[in-house]
Design a protein around this motif. Structure first.
Motif, PDB file in Angstrom:
ATOM      1  N   GLY A   1     -49.304 -92.254  10.121  1.00 48.98           N
ATOM      2  CA  GLY A   1     -48.567 -91.328   9.279  1.00 48.98           C
ATOM      3  C   GLY A   1     -47.578 -92.062   8.394  1.00 48.98           C
ATOM      4  N   VAL A   2     -47.366 -91.526   7.195  1.00 49.82           N
ATOM      5  CA  VAL A   2     -46.364 -92.073   6.284  1.00 49.82           C
ATOM      6  C   VAL A   2     -45.496 -90.931   5.783  1.00 49.82           C
ATOM      7  N   VAL A   3     -44.184 -91.073   5.937  1.00 46.75           N
ATOM      8  CA  VAL A   3     -43.233 -90.131   5.361  1.00 46.75           C
ATOM      9  C   VAL A   3     -42.739 -90.739   4.059  1.00 46.75           C
ATOM     10  N   ALA A   4     -43.012 -90.054   2.958  1.00 43.25           N
ATOM     11  CA  ALA A   4     -42.694 -90.598   1.637  1.00 43.25           C
ATOM     12  C   ALA A   4     -41.898 -89.599   0.818  1.00 43.25           C
ATOM     13  N   LEU A   5     -41.013 -90.115   0.003  1.00 43.63           N
ATOM     14  CA  LEU A   5     -40.248 -89.294  -0.921  1.00 43.63           C
ATOM     15  C   LEU A   5     -41.147 -88.839  -2.067  1.00 43.63           C
ATOM     16  N   GLU A   6     -41.014 -87.582  -2.467  1.00 43.17           N
ATOM     17  CA  GLU A   6     -41.738 -87.097  -3.640  1.00 43.17           C
ATOM     18  C   GLU A   6     -41.141 -87.770  -4.871  1.00 43.17           C
ATOM     19  N   SER A   7     -41.821 -88.802  -5.383  1.00 42.59           N
ATOM     20  CA  SER A   7     -41.267 -89.581  -6.487  1.00 42.59           C
ATOM     21  C   SER A   7     -42.397 -90.279  -7.231  1.00 42.59           C
ATOM     22  N   ASN A   8     -42.243 -90.357  -8.553  1.00 45.44           N
ATOM     23  CA  ASN A   8     -43.183 -91.142  -9.351  1.00 45.44           C
ATOM     24  C   ASN A   8     -42.559 -92.457  -9.798  1.00 45.44           C
ATOM     25  N   LEU A   9     -41.411 -92.827  -9.208  1.00 46.99           N
ATOM     26  CA  LEU A   9     -40.789 -94.103  -9.530  1.00 46.99           C
ATOM     27  C   LEU A   9     -41.677 -95.254  -9.063  1.00 46.99           C
ATOM     28  N   TYR A  10     -41.614 -96.356  -9.782  1.00 48.33           N
ATOM     29  CA  TYR A  10     -42.519 -97.472  -9.537  1.00 48.33           C
ATOM     30  C   TYR A  10     -42.375 -98.038  -8.123  1.00 48.33           C
ATOM     31  N   GLY A  11     -41.144 -98.222  -7.662  1.00 54.94           N
ATOM     32  CA  GLY A  11     -40.932 -98.841  -6.357  1.00 54.94           C
ATOM     33  C   GLY A  11     -41.529 -98.049  -5.208  1.00 54.94           C
ATOM     34  N   PRO A  12     -41.121 -96.777  -5.008  1.00 58.73           N
ATOM     35  CA  PRO A  12     -41.689 -95.989  -3.903  1.00 58.73           C
ATOM     36  C   PRO A  12     -43.199 -95.807  -4.013  1.00 58.73           C
ATOM     37  N   ALA A  13     -43.701 -95.583  -5.230  1.00 60.25           N
ATOM     38  CA  ALA A  13     -45.144 -95.394  -5.398  1.00 60.25           C
ATOM     39  C   ALA A  13     -45.905 -96.671  -5.065  1.00 60.25           C
TER      40      ALA A  13
ATOM     41  N   ALA B   1     -57.168-102.809   7.719  1.00 57.22           N
ATOM     42  CA  ALA B   1     -57.154-102.861   9.188  1.00 57.22           C
ATOM     43  C   ALA B   1     -58.002-101.754   9.813  1.00 57.22           C
ATOM     44  N   GLY B   2     -58.646-100.933   8.989  1.00 55.55           N
ATOM     45  CA  GLY B   2     -59.521 -99.887   9.509  1.00 55.55           C
ATOM     46  C   GLY B   2     -58.817 -98.600   9.870  1.00 55.55           C
ATOM     47  N   TYR B   3     -57.615 -98.377   9.342  1.00 56.87           N
ATOM     48  CA  TYR B   3     -56.862 -97.159   9.618  1.00 56.87           C
ATOM     49  C   TYR B   3     -56.881 -96.212   8.423  1.00 56.87           C
ATOM     50  N   ALA B   4     -56.859 -94.939   8.714  1.00 57.39           N
ATOM     51  CA  ALA B   4     -56.655 -93.920   7.691  1.00 57.39           C
ATOM     52  C   ALA B   4     -55.166 -93.573   7.641  1.00 57.39           C
ATOM     53  N   ILE B   5     -54.732 -92.982   6.527  1.00 48.59           N
ATOM     54  CA  ILE B   5     -53.330 -92.631   6.321  1.00 48.59           C
ATOM     55  C   ILE B   5     -53.200 -91.128   6.097  1.00 48.59           C
ATOM     56  N   THR B   6     -52.234 -90.527   6.790  1.00 49.50           N
ATOM     57  CA  THR B   6     -51.853 -89.142   6.533  1.00 49.50           C
ATOM     58  C   THR B   6     -50.421 -89.158   5.992  1.00 49.50           C
ATOM     59  N   ILE B   7     -50.224 -88.546   4.826  1.00 51.78           N
ATOM     60  CA  ILE B   7     -48.923 -88.613   4.157  1.00 51.78           C
ATOM     61  C   ILE B   7     -48.197 -87.282   4.268  1.00 51.78           C
ATOM     62  N   SER B   8     -46.918 -87.347   4.627  1.00 49.34           N
ATOM     63  CA  SER B   8     -46.048 -86.173   4.625  1.00 49.34           C
ATOM     64  C   SER B   8     -44.938 -86.431   3.611  1.00 49.34           C
ATOM     65  N   SER B   9     -44.908 -85.644   2.549  1.00 50.44           N
ATOM     66  CA  SER B   9     -43.925 -85.850   1.485  1.00 50.44           C
ATOM     67  C   SER B   9     -42.691 -84.989   1.719  1.00 50.44           C
ATOM     68  N   VAL B  10     -41.518 -85.557   1.396  1.00 47.91           N
ATOM     69  CA  VAL B  10     -40.274 -84.806   1.490  1.00 47.91           C
ATOM     70  C   VAL B  10     -39.606 -84.814   0.119  1.00 47.91           C
TER      71      VAL B  10
ATOM     72  N   ILE C   1     -36.645 -85.493   7.291  1.00 54.78           N
ATOM     73  CA  ILE C   1     -37.398 -86.658   7.760  1.00 54.78           C
ATOM     74  C   ILE C   1     -37.786 -86.487   9.218  1.00 54.78           C
ATOM     75  N   ALA C   2     -36.867 -85.965  10.045  1.00 55.83           N
ATOM     76  CA  ALA C   2     -37.200 -85.722  11.450  1.00 55.83           C
ATOM     77  C   ALA C   2     -38.343 -84.726  11.572  1.00 55.83           C
ATOM     78  N   ASP C   3     -38.325 -83.680  10.757  1.00 51.98           N
ATOM     79  CA  ASP C   3     -39.401 -82.682  10.781  1.00 51.98           C
ATOM     80  C   ASP C   3     -40.726 -83.298  10.344  1.00 51.98           C
ATOM     81  N   ALA C   4     -40.677 -84.163   9.334  1.00 54.06           N
ATOM     82  CA  ALA C   4     -41.894 -84.797   8.841  1.00 54.06           C
ATOM     83  C   ALA C   4     -42.497 -85.718   9.895  1.00 54.06           C
ATOM     84  N   VAL C   5     -41.648 -86.497  10.580  1.00 52.66           N
ATOM     85  CA  VAL C   5     -42.143 -87.374  11.647  1.00 52.66           C
ATOM     86  C   VAL C   5     -42.771 -86.553  12.761  1.00 52.66           C
TER      87      VAL C   5
ATOM     88  N   LEU D   1     -46.181 -85.141  11.755  1.00 55.57           N
ATOM     89  CA  LEU D   1     -47.223 -86.162  11.830  1.00 55.57           C
ATOM     90  C   LEU D   1     -47.575 -86.477  13.283  1.00 55.57           C
ATOM     91  N   ARG D   2     -46.576 -86.476  14.130  1.00 52.43           N
ATOM     92  CA  ARG D   2     -46.830 -86.754  15.545  1.00 52.43           C
ATOM     93  C   ARG D   2     -47.749 -85.689  16.148  1.00 52.43           C
TER      94      ARG D   2
END
Length: 347
Positions: free
Chosen positions: A82-94, A107-116, A124-128, A131-132
């Protein structure tokens, strides 16, 4: 109807409309029991190397794909992070998110993204937790804000969580680019060109990266016995860089500026051009990030490059360590690189 496999014999390739090959099919081609195939796939028991090689060859021949749900029941692993990510189109976070996705895929893993939308403690606690509940094996929190770093205090101690950013006090493993070192490199470069001081356009105060870049700039000036001009603060946008440039154009003896990111540097260059200030003849300018367009600014921009692929790789390494019970307080820094272009070139 698909031909049934014979022990040790050939099997027809799977085509549209035929059944998918099964674990039993693999066992038949490899000439082993289905339990041996299961042990190879799930890594749950000893298998002789030559037997493992036969099983893997049969899997490749048949195009067999293990049932992920069944494998999760056996191994307790889902192959998903899981990845908790900020809703942003800025270059750094993206770009950070891209680097993580790239490392996980390799590494053979899939990613599930939760945006805040707002990086607060509860969001962030709710997003984690969300995903859990989706049975991810671990969570990466992209935490560029001060509030996001504080929110990591609520991270569950019994579940693997790591952060990109988050600050030195974060109670989870942290990976980050050495922002202070990047700012030092840019400021040292400008001072080495003979400038008396370097002005700074800083990012928002609630961003950890903006704080560290400003600190690296200020520490470098102090180390050289140079007075620090007043900080001009932007919001990462080209518009704010443009407004800063209009203000700076009125300053006397201005000859060097370090912008907190490349977008603000772009706006700065536009304002200087409108004011009749030539870069680098009158003022030298450096940025931070090395966005893909930086080499095509007018003039091409000297900037600090962040290696987001390496950030992703190191982040995945920290999370893998936590999933194996590793240090909850591990820290890792990625060293940035100064890219010198015409905006700090000869006059």
């Amino acid at each position: 109807m698909a031909e049934r496999p014979r022990s040790g014999g050939p099997v027809k390739a799977t085509t549209a409309g035929t059944r998918q090959p099964s674990l039993t099919d693999v066992a038949g081609v490899a000439g082993v029991s289905h339990m041996t195939v299961s042990r190879v796939i799930n890594g749950t028991g000893p298998v002789r190397p030559e037997t493992r090689a036969r099983v893997l060859a049969a899997i490749e021949e048949l195009g067999y794909r293990p049932n992920s749900a069944a494998r999760a029941l056996v191994t307790g692993r889902t192959g998903t992070l899981g990845v908790v990510a900020l809703e942003s189109n800025l270059y750094g976070p993206a770009s950070t998110l891209y680097g993580i996705e790239n490392a996980a895929r390799e590494a053979g893993y899939a990613i599930t993204i939760s945006s805040v939308s707002r990086p607060g403690r509860s969001s962030i606690a709710d997003a984690v937790e969300n995903l859990r509940r989706q049975a991810v094996e671990g969570v990466i929190v992209i935490a560029p804000h001060v509030s996001a770093g504080r929110a990591l205090e609520a991270a569950p101690a019994d579940f693997p969580v790591v952060a990109v950013g988050g600050g030195e006090a974060a109670p989870v493993p942290v990976i980050s680019v050495d922002q202070r070192d990047g700012a030092r490199r840019a400021t040292e470069h400008l001072l080495a060109l003979g400038h008396r001081t370097v002005w700074h356009i800083a990012g928002p105060e609630d961003w950890l990266e903006a704080r560290d870049r400003e600190l690296g700039w200020r520490e470098t000036l102090e180390r050289h016995g140079v007075g620090a001009p007043r900080v001009i603060r932007g919001d990462w946008s080209s518009r704010s860089g443009y407004e800063a440039g209009r203000s700076l154009a009125k300053e006397k003896d201005l000859d060097a500026v370090f912008a907190g990111n490349d977008q603000m540097a772009l706006g700065l260059l536009r304002a200087f051009a409108e004011a009749g200030i030539s870069v680098p003849r009158d003022v030298r300018v450096a940025g931070f990030d090395d966005v893909p367009e930086a080499a095509y600014f007018t003039p091409p921009l000297t900037t600090v490059r962040q290696d987001f692929i390496e950030v992703g790789r190191r982040t995945f390494g920290l999370l893998a360590g936590r999933m194996d019970g590793g240090d909850r307080h591990a820290r890792a820094l990625v060293v940035p690189e100064l890219i010198v272009r015409e905006s700090t070139g000869p006059r």
